[in-house]
Scaffold this motif. Structure first.
Motif, short mmCIF file in Angstrom:
data_model
loop_
_atom_site.label_atom_id
_atom_site.label_comp_id
_atom_site.label_asym_id
_atom_site.label_seq_id
_atom_site.Cartn_x
_atom_site.Cartn_y
_atom_site.Cartn_z
N ALA A 91 48.22 52.99 43.02
CA ALA A 91 47.93 52.39 41.71
C ALA A 91 48.17 50.88 41.70
CB ALA A 91 48.79 53.06 40.64
N GLU A 92 49.12 50.41 42.52
CA GLU A 92 49.38 48.98 42.55
C GLU A 92 48.17 48.22 43.10
OE1 GLU A 92 53.17 49.21 44.23
OE2 GLU A 92 54.04 47.76 42.83
N TRP A 93 47.62 48.77 44.16
CA TRP A 93 46.42 48.21 44.78
C TRP A 93 45.27 48.20 43.77
CZ3 TRP A 93 45.57 47.18 50.24
CH2 TRP A 93 44.22 46.95 50.58
N ALA A 94 45.07 49.37 43.13
CA ALA A 94 43.97 49.52 42.17
C ALA A 94 44.13 48.53 41.01
CB ALA A 94 43.92 50.96 41.65
N GLY A 95 45.36 48.36 40.55
CA GLY A 95 45.61 47.43 39.43
C GLY A 95 45.31 46.00 39.81
N ALA A 96 45.71 45.60 41.04
CA ALA A 96 45.46 44.24 41.49
C ALA A 96 43.96 44.00 41.67
CB ALA A 96 46.21 43.97 42.79
N ALA A 97 43.26 45.00 42.21
CA ALA A 97 41.81 44.86 42.40
C ALA A 97 41.11 44.74 41.05
CB ALA A 97 41.28 46.06 43.19
N LYS A 98 41.63 45.46 40.05
CA LYS A 98 41.06 45.40 38.70
C LYS A 98 41.27 44.01 38.10
CE LYS A 98 41.03 48.16 34.44
NZ LYS A 98 41.96 47.78 33.36
N THR A 99 42.48 43.47 38.27
CA THR A 99 42.76 42.10 37.79
C THR A 99 41.81 41.11 38.45
OG1 THR A 99 45.10 42.66 37.50
CG2 THR A 99 44.56 40.33 37.59
N LEU A 100 41.62 41.28 39.76
CA LEU A 100 40.70 40.39 40.49
C LEU A 100 39.28 40.47 39.91
CD1 LEU A 100 40.01 38.49 42.84
CD2 LEU A 100 39.88 40.48 44.35
N ARG A 101 38.81 41.70 39.64
CA ARG A 101 37.45 41.87 39.09
C ARG A 101 37.36 41.30 37.68
NH1 ARG A 101 38.34 47.03 40.95
NH2 ARG A 101 38.40 47.88 38.86
N GLU A 102 38.33 41.64 36.82
CA GLU A 102 38.24 41.24 35.42
C GLU A 102 38.39 39.72 35.27
OE1 GLU A 102 39.64 45.44 33.35
OE2 GLU A 102 41.03 43.75 33.31
N CYS A 103 39.37 39.14 35.96
CA CYS A 103 39.59 37.69 35.82
C CYS A 103 38.45 36.89 36.45
CB CYS A 103 40.93 37.29 36.42
SG CYS A 103 42.33 37.92 35.49
N SER A 104 37.89 37.37 37.57
CA SER A 104 36.78 36.64 38.18
C SER A 104 35.55 36.68 37.26
CB SER A 104 36.44 37.19 39.56
OG SER A 104 36.10 38.56 39.50
N GLU A 105 35.43 37.77 36.49
CA GLU A 105 34.32 37.84 35.52
C GLU A 105 34.51 36.82 34.41
OE1 GLU A 105 33.23 42.38 35.15
OE2 GLU A 105 32.07 41.19 33.71
N VAL A 106 35.76 36.65 33.97
CA VAL A 106 36.03 35.63 32.95
C VAL A 106 35.77 34.23 33.53
CG1 VAL A 106 37.77 34.64 31.39
CG2 VAL A 106 37.73 37.11 31.78
N VAL A 107 36.23 34.01 34.78
CA VAL A 107 35.97 32.72 35.43
C VAL A 107 34.47 32.45 35.42
CG1 VAL A 107 36.09 31.41 37.58
CG2 VAL A 107 38.02 32.85 36.93
N LEU A 108 33.71 33.45 35.81
CA LEU A 108 32.25 33.31 35.89
C LEU A 108 31.65 32.98 34.52
CD1 LEU A 108 29.97 33.45 37.92
CD2 LEU A 108 29.84 35.92 37.55
N ALA A 109 32.12 33.67 33.48
CA ALA A 109 31.61 33.42 32.13
C ALA A 109 31.93 31.98 31.70
CB ALA A 109 32.21 34.42 31.15
N LYS A 110 33.14 31.52 32.03
CA LYS A 110 33.53 30.14 31.65
C LYS A 110 32.70 29.12 32.44
CE LYS A 110 36.93 31.43 28.93
NZ LYS A 110 36.84 31.27 27.48
N ILE A 111 32.40 29.45 33.69
CA ILE A 111 31.57 28.56 34.51
C ILE A 111 30.16 28.49 33.91
CG2 ILE A 111 30.39 28.36 36.74
CD1 ILE A 111 33.01 29.36 38.05
N GLU A 112 29.65 29.65 33.52
CA GLU A 112 28.31 29.66 32.92
C GLU A 112 28.28 28.87 31.62
OE1 GLU A 112 27.48 33.85 33.18
OE2 GLU A 112 26.83 33.59 35.27
N ALA A 113 29.42 28.82 30.91
CA ALA A 113 29.52 28.03 29.68
C ALA A 113 29.92 26.57 29.98
CB ALA A 113 30.53 28.67 28.73
N LYS A 114 30.05 26.25 31.28
CA LYS A 114 30.49 24.92 31.73
C LYS A 114 31.81 24.51 31.08
CE LYS A 114 26.26 23.30 33.62
NZ LYS A 114 24.95 22.75 33.40
N ASP A 115 32.71 25.47 30.98
CA ASP A 115 34.04 25.24 30.42
C ASP A 115 35.04 25.21 31.58
OD1 ASP A 115 36.58 25.43 29.31
OD2 ASP A 115 36.18 27.27 28.19
#
Ligand code: HEC
Length: 139
Positions: A91-115
């Motif tokens: 579960a620790e591995w799965a949780g970290a991988a989920k954080t990586l996926r979710e936060c990278s998606e937010v990073v991507l959205a902010k990049i697309e908004a040029k923020d």
């Protein structure tokens, strides 16, 4: 007596087999050749480094923003690869991988908004996933 020994031995055997399987899964998936070490050194680390460096100052032009979007999208994909092919041990591995996926998606959205500032904040949160998984699973 035999029965009692079996009752003790069977769970022990099962636990040993499970932990052996977990060792294999951490460093590699079940069927594909890619080692976790290669995934980290060839995909995760270079994209994380470029992304972190590129967000230190606001990107200069569309080409620079597009390069950062590529970094974030590939890190998101790495978060999926980490869960594929039976590589995930717990579960620790799965949780970290989920954080990586979710936060990278937010990073991507902010990049697309040029923020750039927003992207930087989400990038910081994303790197918590590196530390969390390494603390539990990197020798
Ligand atoms: C879900 C687990 C997990 C996450 C998330 C994770 N890593 Fe790793 N990482 C590992 C494991 C396991 C190893 C050790 C692999 C081995 O040596 O078999 C490793 C090793 C590494 C290595 C060493 C590679 C080498 O050549 O020895 C680097 C660099 C690295 N990770 C960077 C990162 C960065 C940067 C992030 C975050 C963006 C990250 N990792 C996120 C599990 C993870």
């Amino acid at each position: 007596m035999m029965k009692k020994c079996l009752l003790v031995a069977l769970p022990l055997l099962a636990m040993t087999m499970l932990s052996l399987a977990a060792i294999g899964q951490v460093s590699k998936g079940k069927t594909r050749p890619l080692l976790t070490k290669q995934l980290m050194g060839g995909l995760v680390q270079p994209n994380c480094k470029n992304l972190g460096g590129g967000l230190k100052e606001a990107p200069a032009d569309d080409k620079a923003w597009a390069a950062l979007a590529t970094n974030a999208a590939l890190l998101n994909e790495a978060g999926h690869i980490l869960m594929a092919d039976g590589r995930c041990p717990d579960a620790e591995w799965a949780g970290a991988a989920k954080t990586l996926r979710e936060c990278s998606e937010v990073v991507l959205a902010k990049i697309e908004a040029k923020d750039a500032e927003g992207a930087q904040g989400a990038f910081k949160a994303m790197t918590a996933s590196c530390a969390a998984c390494h603390k539990a699973h990197k020798k």
